[in-house]
Design a protein around this motif. Structure first.
Motif, PDB file in Angstrom:
ATOM      1  N   PRO A 255       0.909  -1.256   0.042  1.00  0.00           N
ATOM      2  CA  PRO A 255      -0.025   0.138  -0.068  1.00  0.00           C
ATOM      3  C   PRO A 255       0.751   1.253  -0.205  1.00  0.00           C
ATOM      4  CG  PRO A 255      -0.905  -1.610   1.731  1.00  0.00           C
ATOM      5  CD  PRO A 255       0.307  -2.074   0.966  1.00  0.00           C
ATOM      6  N   ALA A 256       2.013   1.162   0.628  1.00  0.00           N
ATOM      7  CA  ALA A 256       2.911   2.371   0.613  1.00  0.00           C
ATOM      8  C   ALA A 256       3.399   2.776  -0.651  1.00  0.00           C
ATOM      9  CB  ALA A 256       4.049   1.889   1.706  1.00  0.00           C
ATOM     10  N   HIS A 257       3.222   1.869  -1.685  1.00  0.00           N
ATOM     11  CA  HIS A 257       3.849   2.203  -2.922  1.00  0.00           C
ATOM     12  C   HIS A 257       2.703   2.706  -3.756  1.00  0.00           C
ATOM     13  CE1 HIS A 257       7.691  -0.560  -2.377  1.00  0.00           C
ATOM     14  NE2 HIS A 257       7.690   0.282  -1.625  1.00  0.00           N
ATOM     15  N   ILE A 258       1.553   2.971  -3.375  1.00  0.00           N
ATOM     16  CA  ILE A 258       0.580   3.419  -4.334  1.00  0.00           C
ATOM     17  C   ILE A 258       0.143   4.859  -3.835  1.00  0.00           C
ATOM     18  CG2 ILE A 258      -2.024   2.956  -4.893  1.00  0.00           C
ATOM     19  CD1 ILE A 258      -1.676   0.269  -3.872  1.00  0.00           C
ATOM     20  N   LEU A 259       0.385   5.717  -4.757  1.00  0.00           N
ATOM     21  CA  LEU A 259       0.199   7.052  -4.428  1.00  0.00           C
ATOM     22  C   LEU A 259      -1.101   7.396  -5.017  1.00  0.00           C
ATOM     23  CD1 LEU A 259       3.630   7.048  -5.281  1.00  0.00           C
ATOM     24  CD2 LEU A 259       3.639   8.687  -3.722  1.00  0.00           C
ATOM     25  N   VAL A 260      -1.863   8.579  -4.484  1.00  0.00           N
ATOM     26  CA  VAL A 260      -3.020   9.198  -4.751  1.00  0.00           C
ATOM     27  C   VAL A 260      -2.636  10.673  -5.518  1.00  0.00           C
ATOM     28  CG1 VAL A 260      -5.265   9.882  -4.268  1.00  0.00           C
ATOM     29  CG2 VAL A 260      -4.398   7.562  -3.558  1.00  0.00           C
ATOM     30  N   ALA A 261      -2.944  11.016  -6.482  1.00  0.00           N
ATOM     31  CA  ALA A 261      -2.835  12.418  -7.101  1.00  0.00           C
ATOM     32  C   ALA A 261      -4.260  13.104  -6.899  1.00  0.00           C
ATOM     33  CB  ALA A 261      -2.263  12.150  -8.440  1.00  0.00           C
ATOM     34  N   PRO A 262      -4.434  14.339  -6.032  1.00  0.00           N
ATOM     35  CA  PRO A 262      -5.579  15.265  -6.471  1.00  0.00           C
ATOM     36  C   PRO A 262      -5.692  15.596  -7.681  1.00  0.00           C
ATOM     37  CG  PRO A 262      -4.053  15.678  -4.314  1.00  0.00           C
ATOM     38  CD  PRO A 262      -3.222  14.803  -5.270  1.00  0.00           C
ATOM     39  N   GLU A 263      -6.904  15.597  -8.212  1.00  0.00           N
ATOM     40  CA  GLU A 263      -7.200  16.241  -9.509  1.00  0.00           C
ATOM     41  C   GLU A 263      -6.777  17.799  -9.722  1.00  0.00           C
ATOM     42  OE1 GLU A 263      -9.434  12.549  -9.237  1.00  0.00           O
ATOM     43  OE2 GLU A 263      -9.065  14.172  -7.997  1.00  0.00           O
ATOM     44  N   ASP A 264      -7.029  18.638  -8.600  1.00  0.00           N
ATOM     45  CA  ASP A 264      -6.433  20.007  -8.953  1.00  0.00           C
ATOM     46  C   ASP A 264      -5.011  20.146  -8.968  1.00  0.00           C
ATOM     47  OD1 ASP A 264      -9.064  20.782  -8.782  1.00  0.00           O
ATOM     48  OD2 ASP A 264      -8.951  21.664  -6.775  1.00  0.00           O
ATOM     49  N   ARG A 265      -4.161  19.272  -8.451  1.00  0.00           N
ATOM     50  CA  ARG A 265      -2.683  19.504  -8.318  1.00  0.00           C
ATOM     51  C   ARG A 265      -2.271  18.668  -9.453  1.00  0.00           C
ATOM     52  NH1 ARG A 265       0.457  15.473  -4.221  1.00  0.00           N
ATOM     53  NH2 ARG A 265       0.354  14.174  -5.825  1.00  0.00           N
ATOM     54  N   ILE A 266      -3.004  17.761 -10.247  1.00  0.00           N
ATOM     55  CA  ILE A 266      -2.582  17.290 -11.263  1.00  0.00           C
ATOM     56  C   ILE A 266      -2.833  18.578 -12.413  1.00  0.00           C
ATOM     57  CG2 ILE A 266      -3.360  15.942 -13.448  1.00  0.00           C
ATOM     58  CD1 ILE A 266      -4.416  13.806 -11.157  1.00  0.00           C
ATOM     59  N   CYS A 267      -3.617  19.190 -12.285  1.00  0.00           N
ATOM     60  CA  CYS A 267      -3.614  20.696 -13.273  1.00  0.00           C
ATOM     61  C   CYS A 267      -2.437  21.169 -13.358  1.00  0.00           C
ATOM     62  CB  CYS A 267      -4.828  21.248 -12.924  1.00  0.00           C
ATOM     63  SG  CYS A 267      -6.672  20.543 -13.103  1.00  0.00           S
ATOM     64  N   THR A 268      -1.901  21.652 -12.195  1.00  0.00           N
ATOM     65  CA  THR A 268      -0.663  22.449 -11.919  1.00  0.00           C
ATOM     66  C   THR A 268       0.477  21.643 -12.628  1.00  0.00           C
ATOM     67  OG1 THR A 268       0.138  21.245  -9.963  1.00  0.00           O
ATOM     68  CG2 THR A 268      -1.324  23.056  -9.601  1.00  0.00           C
ATOM     69  N   THR A 269       0.192  20.363 -12.809  1.00  0.00           N
ATOM     70  CA  THR A 269       1.533  19.538 -13.423  1.00  0.00           C
ATOM     71  C   THR A 269       1.341  19.751 -14.849  1.00  0.00           C
ATOM     72  OG1 THR A 269       1.910  18.027 -11.512  1.00  0.00           O
ATOM     73  CG2 THR A 269       2.675  17.400 -13.777  1.00  0.00           C
ATOM     74  N   ILE A 270      -0.103  19.677 -15.469  1.00  0.00           N
ATOM     75  CA  ILE A 270      -0.272  19.844 -16.796  1.00  0.00           C
ATOM     76  C   ILE A 270       0.379  21.214 -17.078  1.00  0.00           C
ATOM     77  CG2 ILE A 270      -2.209  20.046 -18.545  1.00  0.00           C
ATOM     78  CD1 ILE A 270      -3.766  18.197 -16.910  1.00  0.00           C
ATOM     79  N   LEU A 271       0.127  22.202 -16.556  1.00  0.00           N
ATOM     80  CA  LEU A 271       0.412  23.518 -17.044  1.00  0.00           C
ATOM     81  C   LEU A 271       1.805  23.698 -16.887  1.00  0.00           C
ATOM     82  CD1 LEU A 271      -2.176  25.972 -15.172  1.00  0.00           C
ATOM     83  CD2 LEU A 271      -1.967  25.059 -17.596  1.00  0.00           C
ATOM     84  N   GLU A 272       2.373  23.062 -15.966  1.00  0.00           N
ATOM     85  CA  GLU A 272       4.123  23.091 -15.769  1.00  0.00           C
ATOM     86  C   GLU A 272       4.837  22.630 -17.028  1.00  0.00           C
ATOM     87  OE1 GLU A 272       7.864  21.889 -12.868  1.00  0.00           O
ATOM     88  OE2 GLU A 272       5.709  21.488 -12.450  1.00  0.00           O
ATOM     89  N   MET A 273       4.250  21.300 -17.363  1.00  0.00           N
ATOM     90  CA  MET A 273       4.968  20.760 -18.391  1.00  0.00           C
ATOM     91  C   MET A 273       4.700  21.295 -19.741  1.00  0.00           C
ATOM     92  SD  MET A 273       6.632  18.278 -16.771  1.00  0.00           S
ATOM     93  CE  MET A 273       7.096  17.326 -18.225  1.00  0.00           C
ATOM     94  N   LEU A 274       3.457  22.001 -19.691  1.00  0.00           N
ATOM     95  CA  LEU A 274       3.086  22.601 -21.182  1.00  0.00           C
ATOM     96  C   LEU A 274       4.123  23.960 -21.148  1.00  0.00           C
ATOM     97  CD1 LEU A 274       1.192  23.143 -23.513  1.00  0.00           C
ATOM     98  CD2 LEU A 274      -0.297  23.889 -22.005  1.00  0.00           C
ATOM     99  N   ASN A 275       3.803  24.724 -20.199  1.00  0.00           N
ATOM    100  CA  ASN A 275       4.782  25.807 -20.055  1.00  0.00           C
ATOM    101  C   ASN A 275       6.114  25.995 -20.085  1.00  0.00           C
ATOM    102  OD1 ASN A 275       2.172  27.425 -20.210  1.00  0.00           O
ATOM    103  ND2 ASN A 275       2.203  27.387 -18.135  1.00  0.00           N
ATOM    104  N   VAL A 276       6.794  24.941 -19.441  1.00  0.00           N
ATOM    105  CA  VAL A 276       8.138  24.892 -19.269  1.00  0.00           C
ATOM    106  C   VAL A 276       8.870  23.923 -20.224  1.00  0.00           C
ATOM    107  CG1 VAL A 276       9.999  23.985 -17.495  1.00  0.00           C
ATOM    108  CG2 VAL A 276       8.008  25.583 -16.775  1.00  0.00           C
ATOM    109  N   GLU A 277       8.086  22.924 -20.364  1.00  0.00           N
ATOM    110  CA  GLU A 277       8.730  21.778 -21.255  1.00  0.00           C
ATOM    111  C   GLU A 277       8.252  21.639 -22.995  1.00  0.00           C
ATOM    112  OE1 GLU A 277      11.498  19.633 -19.858  1.00  0.00           O
ATOM    113  OE2 GLU A 277      11.615  21.669 -19.486  1.00  0.00           O
TER     114      GLU A 277
END
Length: 415
Positions: A255-277
Protein backbone atom coordinates in the motif's frame (compact mmCIF):
# COMPACT_ATOMS: atom_id res chain seq x y z
CA UNK A 1 5.56 -22.69 -23.57
CA UNK A 2 6.85 -19.15 -23.98
CA UNK A 3 7.27 -16.96 -20.91
CA UNK A 4 5.49 -13.65 -20.41
CA UNK A 5 8.74 -11.80 -21.16
CA UNK A 6 9.29 -13.71 -24.40
CA UNK A 7 5.73 -13.01 -25.51
CA UNK A 8 6.10 -9.33 -24.70
CA UNK A 9 9.28 -9.12 -26.78
CA UNK A 10 7.55 -10.88 -29.69
CA UNK A 11 4.68 -8.42 -29.42
CA UNK A 12 7.09 -5.49 -29.42
CA UNK A 13 8.77 -6.79 -32.57
CA UNK A 14 5.43 -7.36 -34.30
CA UNK A 15 4.07 -3.90 -33.57
CA UNK A 16 6.97 -2.25 -35.37
CA UNK A 17 4.95 -2.83 -38.54
CA UNK A 18 2.43 -0.33 -37.14
CA UNK A 19 4.47 2.36 -35.35
CA UNK A 20 8.03 3.03 -34.18
CA UNK A 21 9.16 2.71 -30.57
CA UNK A 22 8.30 5.76 -28.47
CA UNK A 23 11.14 7.99 -27.26
CA UNK A 24 12.72 7.58 -23.83
CA UNK A 25 13.90 11.10 -23.03
CA UNK A 26 15.96 12.39 -20.14
CA UNK A 27 14.25 15.47 -18.72
CA UNK A 28 16.83 18.04 -17.59
CA UNK A 29 14.24 20.25 -15.88
CA UNK A 30 12.88 17.51 -13.61
CA UNK A 31 16.31 15.94 -13.08
CA UNK A 32 17.75 19.22 -11.81
CA UNK A 33 14.77 19.90 -9.57
CA UNK A 34 14.88 16.54 -7.80
CA UNK A 35 18.61 15.80 -7.95
CA UNK A 36 17.89 12.62 -9.87
CA UNK A 37 18.28 11.17 -13.36
CA UNK A 38 14.67 11.39 -14.54
CA UNK A 39 13.52 9.97 -17.85
CA UNK A 40 10.13 10.22 -19.51
CA UNK A 41 8.81 7.29 -21.52
CA UNK A 42 6.80 9.32 -24.02
CA UNK A 43 3.70 7.22 -24.64
CA UNK A 44 2.00 10.49 -25.50
CA UNK A 45 3.93 10.28 -28.79
CA UNK A 46 2.44 7.11 -30.28
CA UNK A 47 0.28 7.63 -33.40
CA UNK A 48 -2.82 7.74 -31.14
CA UNK A 49 -1.01 9.72 -28.41
CA UNK A 50 -1.28 6.99 -25.77
CA UNK A 51 0.06 3.51 -25.00
CA UNK A 52 -3.37 1.98 -25.65
CA UNK A 53 -2.43 1.28 -29.25
CA UNK A 54 -0.10 -1.45 -27.95
CA UNK A 55 -2.64 -3.61 -26.14
CA UNK A 56 -5.22 -3.22 -28.89
CA UNK A 57 -2.71 -4.25 -31.54
CA UNK A 58 -1.48 -7.29 -29.63
CA UNK A 59 -4.98 -8.53 -28.76
CA UNK A 60 -6.24 -8.16 -32.34
CA UNK A 61 -3.06 -9.73 -33.74
CA UNK A 62 -3.48 -12.82 -31.58
CA UNK A 63 -7.21 -13.17 -32.26
CA UNK A 64 -6.68 -12.94 -36.01
CA UNK A 65 -3.83 -15.45 -35.88
CA UNK A 66 -6.36 -17.99 -34.55
CA UNK A 67 -9.46 -16.75 -36.38
CA UNK A 68 -8.54 -14.87 -39.57
CA UNK A 69 -12.24 -14.63 -40.50
CA UNK A 70 -13.14 -12.61 -37.37
CA UNK A 71 -14.62 -9.46 -38.88
CA UNK A 72 -16.12 -7.47 -36.02
CA UNK A 73 -14.43 -6.10 -32.92
CA UNK A 74 -16.12 -4.16 -30.11
CA UNK A 75 -14.64 -2.07 -27.31
CA UNK A 76 -15.59 0.35 -24.56
CA UNK A 77 -13.32 3.29 -23.86
CA UNK A 78 -13.09 6.75 -22.35
CA UNK A 79 -11.07 7.71 -25.40
CA UNK A 80 -7.54 6.34 -25.61
CA UNK A 81 -8.35 2.64 -26.01
CA UNK A 82 -10.99 3.67 -28.55
CA UNK A 83 -8.36 5.39 -30.66
CA UNK A 84 -6.05 2.39 -30.41
CA UNK A 85 -8.80 0.01 -31.49
CA UNK A 86 -9.90 2.33 -34.31
CA UNK A 87 -6.33 2.64 -35.58
CA UNK A 88 -5.85 -1.13 -35.56
CA UNK A 89 -9.23 -1.89 -37.14
CA UNK A 90 -8.12 0.17 -40.12
CA UNK A 91 -4.66 -1.47 -40.04
CA UNK A 92 -6.04 -5.02 -40.04
CA UNK A 93 -8.95 -4.21 -42.38
CA UNK A 94 -11.63 -5.17 -39.84
CA UNK A 95 -14.81 -3.49 -38.61
CA UNK A 96 -15.17 -2.02 -35.14
CA UNK A 97 -18.02 -0.73 -32.98
CA UNK A 98 -16.69 1.58 -30.29
CA UNK A 99 -18.69 2.52 -27.21
CA UNK A 100 -17.66 5.72 -25.42
CA UNK A 101 -19.16 7.60 -22.45
CA UNK A 102 -21.25 10.64 -23.32
CA UNK A 103 -18.83 12.65 -21.17
CA UNK A 104 -15.79 11.78 -23.33
CA UNK A 105 -13.90 14.91 -24.44
CA UNK A 106 -14.85 15.84 -28.00
CA UNK A 107 -11.20 15.80 -29.06
CA UNK A 108 -10.98 12.07 -28.31
CA UNK A 109 -14.23 11.32 -30.15
CA UNK A 110 -13.08 13.23 -33.22
CA UNK A 111 -9.66 11.55 -33.25
CA UNK A 112 -11.27 8.10 -32.96
CA UNK A 113 -13.34 8.86 -36.07
CA UNK A 114 -10.23 10.05 -37.91
CA UNK A 115 -8.18 6.96 -37.03
CA UNK A 116 -10.94 4.48 -37.79
CA UNK A 117 -12.50 6.13 -40.81
CA UNK A 118 -15.16 3.95 -42.44
CA UNK A 119 -13.94 0.93 -40.47
CA UNK A 120 -15.55 1.98 -37.18
CA UNK A 121 -18.89 3.07 -35.75
CA UNK A 122 -18.96 5.17 -32.55
CA UNK A 123 -21.76 4.89 -30.00
CA UNK A 124 -21.93 7.36 -27.10
CA UNK A 125 -23.66 5.69 -24.14
CA UNK A 126 -23.58 6.32 -20.37
CA UNK A 127 -22.18 9.10 -18.21
CA UNK A 128 -19.61 6.80 -16.59
CA UNK A 129 -17.22 4.30 -18.11
CA UNK A 130 -18.59 1.30 -16.26
CA UNK A 131 -22.06 1.86 -17.75
CA UNK A 132 -20.48 2.12 -21.18
CA UNK A 133 -18.52 -1.07 -20.57
CA UNK A 134 -21.63 -3.07 -19.66
CA UNK A 135 -23.45 -1.89 -22.78
CA UNK A 136 -20.50 -2.76 -25.03
CA UNK A 137 -20.13 -6.24 -23.56
CA UNK A 138 -23.85 -6.94 -23.94
CA UNK A 139 -23.82 -5.77 -27.57
CA UNK A 140 -20.72 -7.81 -28.34
CA UNK A 141 -22.35 -10.98 -26.99
CA UNK A 142 -25.54 -10.31 -28.94
CA UNK A 143 -23.84 -9.95 -32.34
CA UNK A 144 -21.01 -12.45 -31.88
CA UNK A 145 -18.22 -9.87 -32.05
CA UNK A 146 -14.88 -10.15 -30.29
CA UNK A 147 -14.79 -7.82 -27.29
CA UNK A 148 -11.49 -6.01 -26.84
CA UNK A 149 -11.14 -5.14 -23.17
CA UNK A 150 -9.33 -1.87 -22.45
CA UNK A 151 -7.28 -3.55 -19.71
CA UNK A 152 -8.73 -6.78 -18.30
CA UNK A 153 -7.30 -9.16 -20.89
CA UNK A 154 -4.06 -11.17 -20.88
CA UNK A 155 -3.19 -10.22 -24.47
CA UNK A 156 -3.83 -6.53 -23.76
CA UNK A 157 -1.64 -6.69 -20.65
CA UNK A 158 1.07 -8.40 -22.67
CA UNK A 159 0.84 -5.67 -25.31
CA UNK A 160 1.16 -2.90 -22.73
CA UNK A 161 4.27 -4.64 -21.34
CA UNK A 162 6.08 -3.67 -24.55
CA UNK A 163 6.54 -0.25 -22.90
CA UNK A 164 8.99 -1.96 -20.53
CA UNK A 165 10.66 -3.92 -23.34
CA UNK A 166 11.60 -0.68 -25.08
CA UNK A 167 12.48 1.09 -21.85
CA UNK A 168 15.00 -1.49 -20.63
CA UNK A 169 16.54 -1.73 -24.09
CA UNK A 170 17.00 2.03 -24.43
CA UNK A 171 18.35 2.88 -20.98
CA UNK A 172 22.12 2.69 -20.36
CA UNK A 173 21.33 0.70 -17.21
CA UNK A 174 18.26 -0.68 -15.46
CA UNK A 175 16.33 2.12 -13.70
CA UNK A 176 16.21 2.31 -9.94
CA UNK A 177 12.51 3.13 -10.05
CA UNK A 178 9.65 3.19 -12.55
CA UNK A 179 6.55 5.27 -11.80
CA UNK A 180 3.37 3.85 -13.33
CA UNK A 181 -0.15 5.24 -13.80
CA UNK A 182 -3.15 3.15 -12.75
CA UNK A 183 -6.59 3.25 -14.30
CA UNK A 184 -7.83 -0.23 -15.07
CA UNK A 185 -4.34 -1.57 -14.42
CA UNK A 186 -3.30 -2.69 -17.92
CA UNK A 187 0.00 -0.88 -18.36
CA UNK A 188 0.91 -1.07 -14.66
CA UNK A 189 0.39 -4.83 -14.45
CA UNK A 190 2.11 -5.43 -17.79
CA UNK A 191 5.19 -3.37 -16.96
CA UNK A 192 5.37 -4.78 -13.43
CA UNK A 193 5.26 -8.37 -14.74
CA UNK A 194 8.06 -7.67 -17.20
CA UNK A 195 10.22 -5.88 -14.63
CA UNK A 196 9.77 -8.64 -12.07
CA UNK A 197 11.20 -11.08 -14.60
CA UNK A 198 13.83 -8.95 -16.32
CA UNK A 199 14.86 -6.30 -13.78
CA UNK A 200 13.78 -7.44 -10.31
CA UNK A 201 16.01 -4.88 -8.63
CA UNK A 202 13.94 -2.03 -10.12
CA UNK A 203 11.44 -0.54 -7.68
CA UNK A 204 7.97 0.50 -8.80
CA UNK A 205 5.50 3.12 -7.64
CA UNK A 206 1.89 3.36 -8.74
CA UNK A 207 -0.23 6.49 -9.12
CA UNK A 208 -3.99 6.79 -9.35
CA UNK A 209 -6.26 9.84 -9.31
CA UNK A 210 -7.88 10.71 -5.98
CA UNK A 211 -11.31 10.52 -7.61
CA UNK A 212 -10.73 7.01 -8.94
CA UNK A 213 -8.47 5.22 -6.47
CA UNK A 214 -9.67 1.73 -7.36
CA UNK A 215 -6.34 -0.05 -6.70
CA UNK A 216 -6.20 1.38 -3.20
CA UNK A 217 -9.76 0.21 -2.58
CA UNK A 218 -9.04 -3.25 -4.01
CA UNK A 219 -5.88 -3.70 -1.92
CA UNK A 220 -7.81 -2.77 1.22
CA UNK A 221 -10.65 -5.16 0.36
CA UNK A 222 -8.41 -7.96 -0.89
CA UNK A 223 -10.31 -8.07 -4.18
CA UNK A 224 -11.56 -5.74 -6.92
CA UNK A 225 -14.50 -3.65 -5.73
CA UNK A 226 -16.52 -0.93 -7.42
CA UNK A 227 -16.13 2.61 -6.16
CA UNK A 228 -19.37 4.34 -5.23
CA UNK A 229 -18.42 7.44 -7.20
CA UNK A 230 -15.72 8.41 -9.69
CA UNK A 231 -14.42 11.85 -10.62
CA UNK A 232 -14.23 11.79 -14.42
CA UNK A 233 -11.75 14.68 -14.74
CA UNK A 234 -8.81 12.27 -15.21
CA UNK A 235 -10.84 10.53 -17.89
CA UNK A 236 -8.02 8.25 -19.05
CA UNK A 237 -7.78 6.70 -15.58
CA UNK A 238 -11.30 7.25 -14.17
CA UNK A 239 -12.26 3.60 -13.70
CA UNK A 240 -14.55 2.52 -10.86
CA UNK A 241 -13.28 -1.06 -10.67
CA UNK A 242 -9.84 -2.43 -11.42
CA UNK A 243 -9.70 -5.49 -13.68
CA UNK A 244 -9.63 -9.04 -12.34
CA UNK A 245 -6.63 -10.01 -14.48
CA UNK A 246 -4.74 -6.84 -13.67
CA UNK A 247 -5.43 -7.11 -9.94
CA UNK A 248 -4.08 -10.66 -9.95
CA UNK A 249 -0.71 -9.05 -10.76
CA UNK A 250 -1.06 -5.91 -8.63
CA UNK A 251 -2.54 -7.42 -5.46
CA UNK A 252 0.92 -7.88 -3.96
CA UNK A 253 1.83 -4.19 -4.33
CA UNK A 254 2.57 -2.69 -0.87
CA UNK A 255 0.00 0.00 0.00
CA UNK A 256 2.86 2.42 0.70
CA UNK A 257 3.88 2.13 -2.97
CA UNK A 258 0.51 3.41 -4.19
CA UNK A 259 0.20 7.18 -4.40
CA UNK A 260 -2.96 9.18 -4.90
CA UNK A 261 -2.88 12.38 -6.98
CA UNK A 262 -5.50 15.10 -6.32
CA UNK A 263 -7.18 16.26 -9.51
CA UNK A 264 -6.49 19.96 -8.87
CA UNK A 265 -2.79 19.29 -8.25
CA UNK A 266 -2.61 17.35 -11.52
CA UNK A 267 -3.74 20.57 -13.21
CA UNK A 268 -0.64 22.37 -11.90
CA UNK A 269 1.52 19.61 -13.40
CA UNK A 270 -0.22 19.80 -16.78
CA UNK A 271 0.42 23.55 -16.93
CA UNK A 272 4.03 23.25 -15.80
CA UNK A 273 4.86 20.60 -18.40
CA UNK A 274 3.15 22.67 -21.09
CA UNK A 275 4.67 26.03 -20.14
CA UNK A 276 8.17 24.89 -19.16
CA UNK A 277 8.76 21.85 -21.38
CA UNK A 278 6.28 22.31 -24.21
CA UNK A 279 4.92 18.81 -23.49
CA UNK A 280 1.17 18.34 -23.88
CA UNK A 281 -0.16 15.81 -21.36
CA UNK A 282 -3.73 14.84 -20.64
CA UNK A 283 -4.66 14.47 -16.95
CA UNK A 284 -3.93 10.72 -16.91
CA UNK A 285 -0.66 11.33 -18.75
CA UNK A 286 0.52 13.72 -16.04
CA UNK A 287 -0.06 11.35 -13.11
CA UNK A 288 3.47 10.00 -12.82
CA UNK A 289 5.14 13.41 -13.03
CA UNK A 290 2.65 14.85 -10.56
CA UNK A 291 3.82 12.64 -7.67
CA UNK A 292 7.53 13.41 -8.01
CA UNK A 293 7.41 15.95 -5.14
CA UNK A 294 6.02 13.20 -2.89
CA UNK A 295 8.83 10.87 -3.99
CA UNK A 296 11.58 13.49 -3.77
CA UNK A 297 13.36 11.95 -0.77
CA UNK A 298 13.18 8.46 -2.29
CA UNK A 299 14.54 9.30 -5.75
CA UNK A 300 17.44 11.65 -5.00
CA UNK A 301 20.52 10.42 -6.87
CA UNK A 302 18.59 7.64 -8.60
CA UNK A 303 17.57 6.81 -12.16
CA UNK A 304 13.79 7.14 -12.46
CA UNK A 305 11.44 6.54 -15.39
CA UNK A 306 8.00 8.18 -15.45
CA UNK A 307 5.58 6.83 -18.03
CA UNK A 308 3.71 9.76 -19.56
CA UNK A 309 0.80 7.65 -20.65
CA UNK A 310 -1.16 9.99 -22.88
CA UNK A 311 -1.33 13.39 -24.58
CA UNK A 312 -4.92 13.53 -25.79
CA UNK A 313 -5.68 16.88 -24.24
CA UNK A 314 -8.62 18.93 -25.45
CA UNK A 315 -7.46 22.55 -25.30
CA UNK A 316 -11.03 23.66 -24.70
CA UNK A 317 -10.38 22.31 -21.19
CA UNK A 318 -7.41 24.63 -20.67
CA UNK A 319 -9.40 27.38 -18.87
CA UNK A 320 -10.73 24.78 -16.42
CA UNK A 321 -7.24 23.34 -15.90
CA UNK A 322 -5.82 26.81 -15.25
CA UNK A 323 -8.64 27.65 -12.86
CA UNK A 324 -8.18 24.45 -10.84
CA UNK A 325 -4.41 24.85 -10.79
CA UNK A 326 -4.64 28.44 -9.51
CA UNK A 327 -7.08 27.47 -6.77
CA UNK A 328 -4.90 24.53 -5.72
CA UNK A 329 -1.80 26.73 -5.64
CA UNK A 330 -3.61 29.31 -3.55
CA UNK A 331 -3.13 32.20 -6.00
CA UNK A 332 -6.83 32.48 -6.81
CA UNK A 333 -9.61 32.72 -4.29
CA UNK A 334 -13.32 33.41 -4.25
CA UNK A 335 -15.06 35.34 -1.50
CA UNK A 336 -18.60 36.32 -0.68
CA UNK A 337 -18.16 39.82 0.64
CA UNK A 338 -20.77 41.72 2.66
CA UNK A 339 -20.48 45.16 1.10
CA UNK A 340 -21.87 48.23 2.91
CA UNK A 341 -24.39 50.08 0.73
CA UNK A 342 -22.82 53.52 1.12
CA UNK A 343 -20.93 55.88 -1.15
CA UNK A 344 -17.25 55.06 -1.24
CA UNK A 345 -17.53 51.48 0.12
CA UNK A 346 -16.40 49.93 -3.16
CA UNK A 347 -13.52 52.39 -3.42
CA UNK A 348 -12.47 51.52 0.13
CA UNK A 349 -12.38 47.84 -0.81
CA UNK A 350 -10.42 48.43 -4.02
CA UNK A 351 -7.81 50.41 -2.09
CA UNK A 352 -7.16 47.32 0.03
CA UNK A 353 -5.94 45.34 -2.97
CA UNK A 354 -2.20 44.98 -3.39
CA UNK A 355 -0.21 45.80 -6.55
CA UNK A 356 -0.26 42.12 -7.65
CA UNK A 357 -3.95 41.50 -6.86
CA UNK A 358 -6.36 41.36 -9.79
CA UNK A 359 -10.15 41.09 -9.75
CA UNK A 360 -11.16 38.16 -11.95
CA UNK A 361 -14.86 38.21 -11.05
CA UNK A 362 -17.20 40.73 -9.45
CA UNK A 363 -20.91 40.08 -9.16
CA UNK A 364 -23.69 41.32 -6.85
CA UNK A 365 -25.62 38.27 -5.68
CA UNK A 366 -28.49 39.87 -3.79
CA UNK A 367 -29.30 42.64 -1.37
CA UNK A 368 -29.25 40.81 1.95
CA UNK A 369 -30.20 43.85 4.05
CA UNK A 370 -31.09 47.51 3.57
CA UNK A 371 -27.55 48.66 4.30
CA UNK A 372 -25.51 45.72 2.97
CA UNK A 373 -25.22 43.74 -0.27
CA UNK A 374 -23.54 40.41 -0.96
CA UNK A 375 -20.84 40.36 -3.60
CA UNK A 376 -19.19 37.34 -5.21
CA UNK A 377 -15.61 38.31 -5.91
CA UNK A 378 -12.78 36.32 -7.45
CA UNK A 379 -9.21 37.54 -6.97
CA UNK A 380 -6.01 36.38 -8.64
CA UNK A 381 -2.58 37.26 -7.25
CA UNK A 382 1.07 36.41 -7.82
CA UNK A 383 1.72 34.80 -4.42
CA UNK A 384 -0.68 32.99 -2.09
CA UNK A 385 0.76 34.94 0.86
CA UNK A 386 -0.77 38.12 -0.56
CA UNK A 387 -4.18 36.95 0.61
CA UNK A 388 -3.04 37.16 4.22
CA UNK A 389 -2.50 40.89 3.86
CA UNK A 390 -5.82 41.37 2.08
CA UNK A 391 -7.93 39.48 4.61
CA UNK A 392 -6.22 41.31 7.48
CA UNK A 393 -7.20 44.64 5.92
CA UNK A 394 -10.78 43.44 5.42
CA UNK A 395 -11.13 42.50 9.08
CA UNK A 396 -9.56 45.75 10.28
CA UNK A 397 -11.94 47.75 8.06
CA UNK A 398 -14.98 45.88 9.38
CA UNK A 399 -15.81 44.06 6.13
CA UNK A 400 -17.45 40.67 6.62
CA UNK A 401 -16.39 37.99 4.15
CA UNK A 402 -16.50 34.26 3.58
CA UNK A 403 -13.84 32.33 1.65
CA UNK A 404 -15.72 29.83 -0.55
CA UNK A 405 -12.76 28.73 -2.70
CA UNK A 406 -12.76 25.19 -1.31
CA UNK A 407 -16.46 24.92 -0.55
CA UNK A 408 -17.39 22.35 -3.19
CA UNK A 409 -21.13 22.81 -2.84
CA UNK A 410 -21.09 26.59 -3.14
CA UNK A 411 -18.37 26.59 -5.80
CA UNK A 412 -20.42 24.26 -7.99
CA UNK A 413 -23.31 26.71 -8.11
CA UNK A 414 -21.76 30.18 -8.00
CA UNK A 415 -18.24 29.91 -9.41
Amino acid sequence: MSTFSENARKAETAMREVFPATPLQRNDHLSARYGADIWLKREDLTPVRSYKIRGAFNAMRKVLAKRPDQELFVCASAGNHAQGVAFNCRHFGKRGVIFMPVTTPQQKIDKTRIFGGDAVEIRLIGDYFDVTLAEAQAYSADVGAHFLSPFDDEDVIEGQATVAVEMLRDLPKAPDMVVLPVGGGGVSSGVLSYLQAESPETETRFVEPAGGANLTAAIEAGQPISLNAVDTFVDGAAVARIGEATFAVLKSVPPAHILVAPEDRICTTILEMLNVEGIVLEPAGALTVDVLPTLADQIKGKTVVCITSGGNFDFERLPEVKERAQRYSGVKKYFILRMPQRPGALKDFLNMLGPDDDIARFEYLKKSARNFGSVLIGIETSDAKNFEALTTKLVEAGFTYRDITNDETLAEFVI
